[in-house]
Design an enzyme around this catalytic site. Structure first.
Site, short mmCIF file in Angstrom:
data_model
loop_
_atom_site.label_atom_id
_atom_site.label_comp_id
_atom_site.label_asym_id
_atom_site.label_seq_id
_atom_site.Cartn_x
_atom_site.Cartn_y
_atom_site.Cartn_z
N CYS A 111 0.57 -1.23 0.18
CA CYS A 111 -0.05 -0.21 -0.01
C CYS A 111 1.07 1.47 -0.29
O CYS A 111 0.62 2.45 -0.80
CB CYS A 111 -1.18 0.14 0.85
SG CYS A 111 -0.24 -0.13 2.70
N HIS A 409 -1.71 1.19 8.01
CA HIS A 409 -2.12 1.42 5.87
C HIS A 409 -2.17 2.51 6.06
O HIS A 409 -2.00 3.60 6.06
CB HIS A 409 -3.63 0.67 5.82
CG HIS A 409 -3.84 0.80 4.60
ND1 HIS A 409 -3.50 -0.16 3.62
CD2 HIS A 409 -5.41 1.23 3.81
CE1 HIS A 409 -4.12 -0.43 2.81
NE2 HIS A 409 -4.96 0.69 3.19
#
Length: 489
Positions: A111, A409
């Protein structure tokens, strides 16, 4: 490395082949171009079928033609009557959803990379035409070539329609990233800002060798002086070039500009030749050159010895949608910015005048006069890629959700260069968001916290002078002079 021609259906692609890597890397390149997964590819070279593990028995020659067979999805069966009706019913919805920008598949803790690519792909100057990509290949840099291909794929509307919004799997780019920068181990969470800086250093260098001066679009130049607080001693002015500003976070910092200034004005202890001992010095830094694209890193992470991790500072740091950097600039640069900044007042006055005029015109006439402004240059004539006003509009953010840079994230929030809408790029998921959602990423908790900001030089328009406003019919009738009537003699 040889360059070959790959024929697939009616398409033809020019691909660079690295025979020192397993054939699966070559198939990953073909996947990025065609969306045919490696498992469904049949690659035929001089009558031989290419396997996945080695090139045994196969010789690759420059400009040779390679055949590839395979379909993007399952071979479609003839549709039933009900399926045809359903297809017609959903056609419009499918076309609208297909026009959404493509996401990037998470290949396992990637990510951080996906958010960087989604941010940079909105820089129009990085998106090349196919013929221009050939010049990138000449410099034998696989990472830059794969990134250029990826930027194009993400901005390609026709590809989005063909794939119906399916995410792109950036196999080739991820593999070459770790080859070029070994600190980015494959499929392990990394620091997104470190990745962004590494990608930008590679792209600006190779694009520059290929004839595009991308470096000037991001280059910030600063001047730093040191003054001793215990004597009249002053150090020589130090000029530095960077591609990013840093916003330092401490208990007193609540706004982006305050955090940047904290790094520009510091007290420190260093040796004084005049006093022949250590003394207190004041460091003062000012910006002497502003770029078209300004990136700012909010320095949220620090090394925590007890846990041996880069722990995160959760404090809220508010950032503006429109950033004015005037107060951060040197006096010389401030003097140069004055002319274009004066045009902003003229632009605002012209827009206000047009808003008032629209109230007495029909919609078609009003829209015509409202959109008649001409964009003024955003750079100085003698400095391509600079910012000549000091004003910026927020273009994108990379945020982090979690407690350390090695976990959590990363996602990107980007304002489209085409329709001006904000979108959240969460790996393969792409959704439209509003400005309120953007401002909520200032931090202060476990929600997404802004980590990297991308600003673009504000475009200022010059409007022509409007013609005299038409007099409404009712007003004209009321103000008309009465006709004279002659009396009969």
């Amino acid at each position: 490395m040889p360059i070959v021609n790959v024929k697939w259906q009616k398409e033809k692609y020019v691909v660079e082949v690295d025979t020192s890597a397993p054939p699966m890397v070559f198939k990953a390149q073909l996947f990025a171009l065609t969306q045919v997964v490696p498992e469904r590819q049949k690659v035929v070279i001089m009558g031989r079928t290419l396997g996945d593990d080695d090139w045994e028995g196969i010789t690759i020659k420059e400009n040779m033609t390679i055949m590839m067979m395979g379909s993007v999805g399952e071979i479609p069966k003839p549709p039933t009557v009900l399926e045809k009706k359903q297809a017609n019913r959903d056609k419009q919805a499918e076309e609208i959803s297909a026009l959404y920008p493509c996401g990037l598949a998470n290949l396992g803790n990637t990510c951080y990379f996906n958010s960087c690519v989604q941010m940079l792909k909105e820089v129009n100057e990085l998106v090349l035409k196919p013929a221009e990509e050939m010049r990138i290949r000449e410099h034998n840099d696989r990472l830059c070539h794969n990134l250029a291909t990826l930027f194009n794929s993400l901005r390609d509307k026709d590809r989005a329609l063909r794939s119906k919004g399916e995410p792109i799997k950036p196999f080739a780019a991820i593999l070459t990233l770790s080859d070029s920068f070994p600190q980015f181990e494959k499929f392990k969470q990394q620091d997104a800002n470190e990745c962004l800086v590494s990608i930008m250093s590679n792209v600006t260098r190779i694009y520059g060798l290929s004839g595009w001066n991308i470096e000037s679009l991001f280059r910030i130049q600063t001047e730093t002086t040191m003054k001793c607080l215990e004597s009249d001693e002053v150090s020589e002015k130090k000029v530095e070039r960077n591609n990013q500003l840093t916003c330092y976070v401490n208990q007193d910092v609540r706004f982006l500009q305050t955090g940047i200034k904290a790094g520009f004005e510091e007290e420190m202890t260093r040796n004084s030749e005049e006093l022949n001992r250590d003394a207190k010095w004041q460091k003062n830094t000012q910006i002497s050159r502003l770029p078209k694209y300004l990136t700012v890193n909010i320095n949220r992470f620090f090394y925590k010895e007890s846990t041996k991790t880069n722990a995160k500072i959760l404090k809220s740091v508010q950032f503006p949608m429109q950033l004015d950097t005037y107060d951060l600039c040197s006096q010389e640069l401030k003097d140069k910015l004055v002319a274009r900044r004066a045009d902003i007042k003229l632009e605002e006055d012209a827009k206000l005048e047009r808003e008032l005029r629209k109230k007495v015109l029909d919609k078609e006439q009003g829209d015509k006069i409202f959109d008649d402004g001409v964009a003024l240059p955003t750079a100085f004539e003698d400095d391509a890629g600079s910012n000549n006003s000091g004003f910026y509009d927020l273009k994108g953010i990379i945020t982090h959700k979690g407690r350390s840079s090695q976990d959590g994230h990363y996602v990107a929030w980007m304002r489209s260069s085409e329709d001006g809408k904000w979108r959240l790029f969460d790996d393969e998921h792409v959704t439209v968001v509003d400005e309120e959602a953007i401002l909520k990423t200032s931090g202060g908790g476990d929600w997404h916290s802004a980590y990297v900001l991308l600003y673009e030089a504000r475009v200022i328009k010059q409007f022509p002078e409007l013609p005299p406003a038409p007099v409404p019919t009712e007003v004209a009738a009321d103000t008309a002079e009465p006709m004279e009537v002659s009396e009969k003699q």
